[in-house]
Design a protein around this motif. Structure first.
Motif, short mmCIF file in Angstrom:
data_model
loop_
_atom_site.label_atom_id
_atom_site.label_comp_id
_atom_site.label_asym_id
_atom_site.label_seq_id
_atom_site.Cartn_x
_atom_site.Cartn_y
_atom_site.Cartn_z
N UNK A 1 -0.98 6.05 -1.02
CA UNK A 1 -1.36 6.63 0.28
C UNK A 1 -1.41 5.48 1.29
N UNK A 2 -0.65 5.57 2.39
CA UNK A 2 -0.71 4.50 3.39
C UNK A 2 -2.13 4.40 3.97
N UNK A 3 -2.57 3.16 4.22
CA UNK A 3 -3.95 2.96 4.69
C UNK A 3 -4.20 3.59 6.06
N UNK A 4 -3.10 3.81 6.81
CA UNK A 4 -3.26 4.44 8.14
C UNK A 4 -3.80 5.87 8.02
N UNK A 5 -3.74 6.43 6.83
CA UNK A 5 -4.24 7.79 6.61
C UNK A 5 -5.76 7.88 6.77
N UNK A 6 -6.41 6.72 6.74
CA UNK A 6 -7.87 6.71 6.79
C UNK A 6 -8.40 7.46 8.01
N UNK A 7 -7.71 7.33 9.13
CA UNK A 7 -8.18 8.00 10.34
C UNK A 7 -7.42 9.29 10.64
N UNK A 8 -6.63 9.74 9.67
CA UNK A 8 -5.82 10.96 9.90
C UNK A 8 -6.71 12.19 9.99
N UNK A 9 -6.25 13.13 10.82
CA UNK A 9 -6.94 14.41 10.96
C UNK A 9 -6.68 15.23 9.69
N UNK B 1 -13.70 16.05 10.23
CA UNK B 1 -12.52 15.95 11.08
C UNK B 1 -11.43 15.05 10.51
N UNK B 2 -11.86 13.94 9.91
CA UNK B 2 -10.83 13.01 9.44
C UNK B 2 -11.07 12.56 8.00
N UNK B 3 -10.10 11.85 7.48
CA UNK B 3 -10.14 11.41 6.08
C UNK B 3 -11.32 10.48 5.84
N UNK B 4 -11.61 9.63 6.82
CA UNK B 4 -12.69 8.64 6.63
C UNK B 4 -14.03 9.33 6.38
N UNK B 5 -14.27 10.43 7.12
CA UNK B 5 -15.53 11.17 6.94
C UNK B 5 -15.68 11.59 5.47
#
Lengths: 218, 256
Positions: free
Chosen positions: A122-130, A91-95
């Motif tokens: 890449x902004x760190x906020x992308x970690x939880x991006x869909x 689902x998200x980048x972190x996965x």
């Protein structure tokens, strides 16, 4: 001893010859640009290197040992592959970024991710991006980060800048060149002749599944 | 509730005219399934007559060994049928038999040891029939889903493999989806019990003269056991078969 040694390698799929009698060596520290028209077998060559497929004829040796003698999972940790169409799962980048850690039974290393995010802008906020909301270029960069969380000995790149704008392409090229200077062997498929000559020390040209030339530049 | 319903042969013969409706529709709409319809009807009648005689004989025997052998025979047939949906997967018949047997044995054990049913042929055989046939259907759905997913999600699997993952973490999403797909028909049918359908077993009991309140107890038991058996069989089948989508070098094989 060469790092990768292709000895008379062929690959036939569904009766169609994709690669025919390829023989060449890759030395440690090489930066090889692989060029050739569409359908010439470039991606198949990288898939063979990453052991996602095996040759139907001939042998590939890695550090002097036939690839078939290695444990496939360990081999693929040493020879990392980043495909042309980056596939982000879950689902998200972190996965996606947690996956290489979980494969190695290691905890997620946020510091390492931050370091690579900053390298690839890449902004760190992308970690939880869909992952569904990312553009093609963002997916390509995240996919590169995922591949580079653990540095391999050989890095196989299949047109990884095809969806990037000029600025991001330059940034990725510089980052990959830095990795090469630090000892990582690079095999890079590109359609850009300028790009292929700027950093590479060798250019491998494929045509209709056969090796047309292996030009040494530097 | 009073008396049970019995059907004489003449009534059954008249009822068989319903098949003509199906044949007429197939003919008038040019569906081309008349032959298949006739074959299926003849097969159903012949098979049921044979089963009727066999069951009468077995119920009379009251032999636990013979009952067990019959259950194994049923499981084998179900496995054979389910394995047709998994054509191309190595050892699929063995895997299907193992999955169906595991689901059946575990579910029956709970039912027998809890005293819900006795290990008597007239109870075990019909109940096992339901369990085994549901497992068979679930397995067929699982295999179809797995084959299609390994084809359509090749990139996902190969991306994970190229990150150094073993075949299980690379396939886990596909395995889970296949198990879920195998269980969904049973879950959906459980959700609509009594609202959309009065299930066959409950109908049979009511027709046989059992009170509806008594019949629902059996139906509730059947619902529990079908949920249990489809989940166990799907789980076992998917976890045993996913390996066969890879060769010894942990490379994905695509079935044609």
């Amino acid at each position: 001893m060469p790092l990768l040694d292709f000895q008379d390698v062929s690959f036939i799929n569904d009766g169609k010859t994709i690669l025919k009698n390829l023989s060449f060596v890759v030395e440690a520290g090489d930066y090889i640009s692989i060029i050739g028209p569409s359908g010439s077998g470039k991606s198949t060559l990288l898939r063979l290197c990453s052991h996602l497929i095996s040759p139907t004829g001939g042998n590939i040796f890695y550090k002097g040992v036939n690839m078939n003698k290695y444990v496939p999972t360990e081999l693929r940790k040493s020879i990392a592959y980043c495909s042309q169409l980056p596939y982000l799962f879950g689902n998200n980048v972190k996965e996606n970024l947690d996956f290489p850690f979980s494969v190695r039974k290691m905890p997620f290393n946020e510091g390492r991710v931050k370091e690579l995010f900053s390298l690839f802008n890449i902004p760190f906020t992308f970690l939880n991006a869909d992952v569904q909301n990312l553009s093609g270029g963002e997916k390509q960069r995240i996919s590169l980060v995922r591949t580079l969380l653990f540095l391999p000995e050989v890095l196989l790149l299949d047109e990884v800048t095809s969806a990037l704008d000029a600025e991001n392409t330059r940034m990725v090229l510089n980052a990959i060149f830095t990795l090469n200077r630090n000892g990582i062997t690079i095999l890079w498929i590109t359609h850009n002749p300028e790009q292929s000559k700027k950093y590479a020390n060798k250019i491998l040209t494929l045509e209709a599944g056969e090796m047309k030339s292996l030009e040494v530049l530097k | 509730m009073t008396g049970s319903v019995t059907i004489d042969s003449t009534s059954l013969l008249i009822a068989s005219s319903l098949v003509l409706v199906s044949l007429y529709l197939s003919y008038s709409q040019k569906l081309g399934i008349e032959k298949e319809t006739v074959v299926s009807v003849v097969r159903a009648v012949v098979q049921l007559v044979i089963v009727g005689y066999i069951l009468e004989y077995i119920f009379g025997l009251e032999s636990p060994l013979f009952t067990t052998l019959l259950l194994l025979f049923m499981a084998f047939n179900a496995a054979y049928n389910a394995s047709k949906r998994g054509k191309g997967i190595k050892k699929i018949l063995r895997i299907s038999f193992c999955a169906i047997t595991t689901g059946t044995v575990l579910t029956l054990s709970v039912l027998v040891f809890s005293g819900t049913i006795a290990y008597e042929p007239y109870q075990i055989i019909p109940v096992s029939g339901m369990i085994i046939s549901n497992s068979m259907v679930a397995l067929g759905v699982c295999y179809k889903q797995m084959i299609s997913d390994f084809k359509n999600r090749r990139e996902e699997v190969e991306t994970k493999l190229s990150l150094g993952a073993d075949i299980l973490p690379s396939s886990i999403g596909i395995i889970r989806d296949a198990i879920k797909t195998g269980m969904i028909p049973t879950i959906d049918s459980a959700k609509t019990l009594g609202i959309v359908s009065i299930p066959g077993m409950m109908t049979g009991l009511i027709l046989a003269g059992i009170s509806p309140m008594e019949a629902i107890k059996y139906q509730i038991m059947v619902t529990f056991m079908l949920l249990s058996t489809t989940s166990i069989s799907s789980y076992v089948a998917c976890y045993l078969s996913y390996r066969n989508f890879f060769n010894s070098r942990k490379q994905l094989i695509i079935f044609k």
